[in-house]
Scaffold this motif. Structure first.
Motif, short mmCIF file in Angstrom:
data_model
loop_
_atom_site.label_atom_id
_atom_site.label_comp_id
_atom_site.label_asym_id
_atom_site.label_seq_id
_atom_site.Cartn_x
_atom_site.Cartn_y
_atom_site.Cartn_z
N PRO A 225 0.75 -1.23 -0.07
CA PRO A 225 -0.01 -0.08 0.09
C PRO A 225 0.72 1.27 0.02
CG PRO A 225 -0.88 -1.71 1.53
CD PRO A 225 0.39 -2.30 1.02
N LEU A 226 0.27 2.38 -0.78
CA LEU A 226 1.13 3.57 -0.81
C LEU A 226 0.83 4.46 0.31
CD1 LEU A 226 2.51 5.70 -2.57
CD2 LEU A 226 0.07 6.40 -3.60
N ARG A 227 1.97 5.10 0.89
CA ARG A 227 1.90 6.08 1.95
C ARG A 227 2.53 7.32 1.43
NH1 ARG A 227 -1.71 2.50 3.57
NH2 ARG A 227 -0.81 0.81 5.05
N LEU A 228 1.98 8.62 1.40
CA LEU A 228 2.61 9.76 0.59
C LEU A 228 2.57 10.76 1.94
CD1 LEU A 228 1.65 10.10 -2.76
CD2 LEU A 228 3.86 9.58 -1.96
N PRO A 229 3.27 11.77 1.90
CA PRO A 229 3.22 12.83 2.69
C PRO A 229 2.02 13.52 2.12
CG PRO A 229 5.44 12.72 2.12
CD PRO A 229 4.62 11.68 1.28
N ARG A 230 1.24 14.66 3.11
CA ARG A 230 0.34 15.41 2.65
C ARG A 230 1.02 16.48 1.90
NH1 ARG A 230 -4.60 15.86 4.38
NH2 ARG A 230 -4.42 18.24 4.06
N PHE A 231 0.22 16.80 0.57
CA PHE A 231 0.80 17.59 -0.45
C PHE A 231 0.70 19.30 0.28
CE2 PHE A 231 0.17 20.93 -3.68
CZ PHE A 231 1.27 20.42 -4.54
N GLU A 232 -0.36 19.58 1.07
CA GLU A 232 -0.45 20.85 1.58
C GLU A 232 0.51 21.17 2.70
OE1 GLU A 232 -3.86 23.96 3.41
OE2 GLU A 232 -4.34 21.81 2.72
N ASP A 233 1.01 19.94 3.60
CA ASP A 233 1.96 20.09 4.40
C ASP A 233 3.41 20.40 3.79
OD1 ASP A 233 0.17 19.86 6.31
OD2 ASP A 233 0.50 17.80 6.79
N ALA A 234 3.60 19.68 2.66
CA ALA A 234 5.03 19.54 1.87
C ALA A 234 5.07 21.04 1.13
CB ALA A 234 5.05 18.49 0.91
N PHE A 235 3.94 21.56 0.64
CA PHE A 235 4.26 22.58 -0.33
C PHE A 235 3.51 23.95 0.37
CE2 PHE A 235 5.08 19.00 -2.69
CZ PHE A 235 6.58 19.44 -3.34
N GLY A 236 2.65 23.79 1.20
CA GLY A 236 1.92 25.02 1.79
C GLY A 236 0.79 25.30 0.87
N LEU A 237 0.23 24.66 -0.32
CA LEU A 237 -0.70 24.92 -1.20
C LEU A 237 -1.84 23.96 -1.09
CD1 LEU A 237 1.64 25.27 -4.20
CD2 LEU A 237 0.76 27.39 -2.76
N LYS A 238 -3.07 24.61 -0.94
CA LYS A 238 -4.23 23.70 -1.03
C LYS A 238 -4.49 23.16 -2.42
CE LYS A 238 -9.24 23.45 -0.17
NZ LYS A 238 -10.41 24.34 0.30
N GLY A 239 -4.34 21.84 -2.82
CA GLY A 239 -4.30 21.50 -4.09
C GLY A 239 -5.21 20.50 -4.54
N ALA A 240 -5.40 20.31 -5.93
CA ALA A 240 -6.29 19.27 -6.46
C ALA A 240 -5.82 18.64 -7.46
CB ALA A 240 -7.75 20.11 -6.80
N VAL A 241 -6.23 17.58 -8.03
CA VAL A 241 -5.92 16.79 -9.31
C VAL A 241 -7.18 16.72 -10.06
CG1 VAL A 241 -3.87 15.43 -8.23
CG2 VAL A 241 -5.93 14.52 -8.15
N ILE A 242 -7.13 16.71 -11.24
CA ILE A 242 -8.22 16.39 -12.20
C ILE A 242 -7.58 15.59 -13.48
CG2 ILE A 242 -9.79 17.66 -14.05
CD1 ILE A 242 -9.57 20.13 -12.21
N SER A 243 -8.17 14.18 -13.55
CA SER A 243 -7.88 13.33 -14.39
C SER A 243 -8.54 12.25 -14.49
CB SER A 243 -6.34 12.76 -13.84
OG SER A 243 -5.86 11.76 -14.85
N ALA A 244 -8.61 11.61 -15.90
CA ALA A 244 -9.51 10.48 -16.12
C ALA A 244 -8.92 9.16 -15.52
CB ALA A 244 -9.69 10.55 -17.50
N VAL A 245 -7.67 9.09 -15.06
CA VAL A 245 -7.11 7.96 -14.89
C VAL A 245 -6.72 7.91 -13.51
CG1 VAL A 245 -5.90 7.80 -16.88
CG2 VAL A 245 -4.79 8.71 -15.46
N ASP A 246 -7.02 6.32 -12.87
CA ASP A 246 -6.92 6.33 -11.49
C ASP A 246 -5.61 6.32 -10.86
OD1 ASP A 246 -9.61 5.49 -11.08
OD2 ASP A 246 -9.30 3.60 -11.04
N LEU A 247 -4.52 6.20 -11.41
CA LEU A 247 -3.10 6.30 -10.91
C LEU A 247 -2.96 8.11 -10.54
CD1 LEU A 247 -0.42 7.80 -12.58
CD2 LEU A 247 -0.97 5.99 -14.20
N VAL A 248 -3.46 8.92 -11.50
CA VAL A 248 -3.35 10.39 -10.94
C VAL A 248 -4.20 10.50 -9.89
CG1 VAL A 248 -3.38 12.78 -11.78
CG2 VAL A 248 -2.43 11.08 -13.16
#
Length: 404
Positions: A225-248
């Protein structure tokens, strides 16, 4: 300041004879990207670390600012994260394609990694029928999108199955599958499942289902299973992804980003471009960073269709990049436009060469002044950012957005 990352999956390429020795990016009409390139910085970035397979899983992880050498466990776990699939630390999660194989056996050949780009409703019915017949205490199937599905292997800690190396099916189009079947055979239970699935698909589950071009399943890309840091904690930005594919989507969900689903987003040339743009603009009203991913160029590259890939790049420019520029013309915004990896027409699969990128924002002190954004012009500047997972932090620092 807002940050917009626009990713055309697999857009980079090598010169193609049928395009007069140009790449699809160079052959396509791309006035929006060309304008951004002229007003900003242009260079290349190695998104795939040395020794790692050049896949969208690795490369998009790097583009989101996370080091694949540290965090990547496999393709399957990323897509499981997209589905919110719970798995134990000792489980293995396999990506499982529905594929088309000619003569499933030692003399067989991989003909289509996507079973004719099978539609999601038909694929879901097929996986449900296979699940009913083949799931057991060790293996469970989980339906995904189109040809992309998952196989969870429970409590695999004691085995060596994490080291099995069946190849991604898009890497072996029109090539023999004997060595991959030999990999499956190292796990007799997995080999039996794959063989039984091929038998069931061959006769449409006893005539119960129209399986179309799907006549085999293909597990690959397994990992914990995948474990990643929180994007907002790492970069100070509230972010979103938009994609048709599950990997993104999985990378976004695993890092605590908002995952935005767009109706009609197909991952193909006919995707809902306008819907993705509208969703990105709506998110930027409340967020700071949006990662808009288009799969079309990659799919055309796998198909070996230079004309279609050129058209996919043109549509990316005219229906994504250009309207985003127009809509945000009065905003303080940074644009990063790139691809995750190359998908050369000549190879019909991924390659780990450095990718071209452009970074543009109002007031860039040293604009490139280039007339066009291509692989060749990007390489000509001498600007090289690597390792690839540092590109985002570098871009934020260049544009003065870090910490905002």
């Amino acid at each position: 300041m807002k940050f917009v990352a626009l990713i055309a999956d697999g857009m980079g390429d090598w010169p193609v004879e049928s395009l007069g020795g140009r790449t699809p990016l160079a052959a396509a009409r791309t006035p929006a990207m060309d304008a951004l390139a002229a007003s900003g910085l242009v260079g290349t970035c190695r998104t795939v670390p040395e020794g790692m397979a050049p896949g969208s899983d690795v490369a998009n992880m790097a583009l989101l600012g996370f080091d694949p050498a540290r965090h990547h466990t496999g393709r399957g776990p990323i897509e499981a994260a997209a589905q919110g699939l719970e798995a134990g630390d000792d489980d293995l999660i396999w990506r499982m394609n529905l594929v088309t194989v000619e003569n499933f056996g030692p003399d067989g050949t991989m003909r289509d990694y996507s079973a004719g780009h099978i539609a999601t409703p038909k694929a879901a019915a097929i996986v449900a029928a296979l699940k009913e017949r083949l799931d057991d205490a060790t293996f469970t199937m989980h339906a995904g999108v189109q040809y992309r599905h998952l196989l969870v292997q429970r409590d695999a800690a004691a085995g060596s199955d994490a080291g099995l190396c069946p190849r991604p099916p898009h890497d072996i189009l029109d090539r023999p599958i004997a060595q991959d079947l030999a990999e499956y055979a190292k796990n007799p239970a997995l080999s039996r499942l794959v063989g039984e699935a091929a038998g069931l698909l061959a006769d449409g589950m006893g005539g119960a289902i129209d399986c179309g071009a799907a006549n085999a399943v293909w597990p690959w890309g397994q990992g914990r299973p995948l474990r990643l840091p929180r994007f907002e904690d790492a970069f100070g930005l509230k972010g979103a992804v938009i994609s048709a594919v599950d990997l993104v989507k999985g990378l976004g969900r695993a890092s605590g980003m908002e995952v935005i689903d767009v109706p009609g987003a197909t991952g193909l040339l006919d995707t809902n471009y306008e819907g993705k743009v509208d969703a990105a603009l709506e998110f930027l009203k409340r967020g700071d960073f949006v990662f808009v991913h288009l799969e079309g160029p990659d799919e055309c590259g796998h198909g070996g269709d230079a004309a279609a890939k050129t058209e996919s790049v043109r549509r990316f420019d005219s229906r994504v990049v250009a309207p985003m520029i127009r809509a945000l013309a009065d905003e303080d915004v940074v644009f990063l436009v790139t691809c995750d990896h190359l998908t050369p027409i000549a190879l019909r699969t991924h390659h780990g060469d450095p990718v071209p990128f452009l970074l543009s924002w109002r007031g860039c002190p040293t604009p490139s002044g280039l007339a066009a954004f291509t692989e060749e012009t990007a390489a000509s500047t001498g600007l090289r950012v690597e390792p690839g997972h540092t590109l985002l932090a570098w871009a934020l620092a260049q544009a003065g957005a870090a910490g905002r």
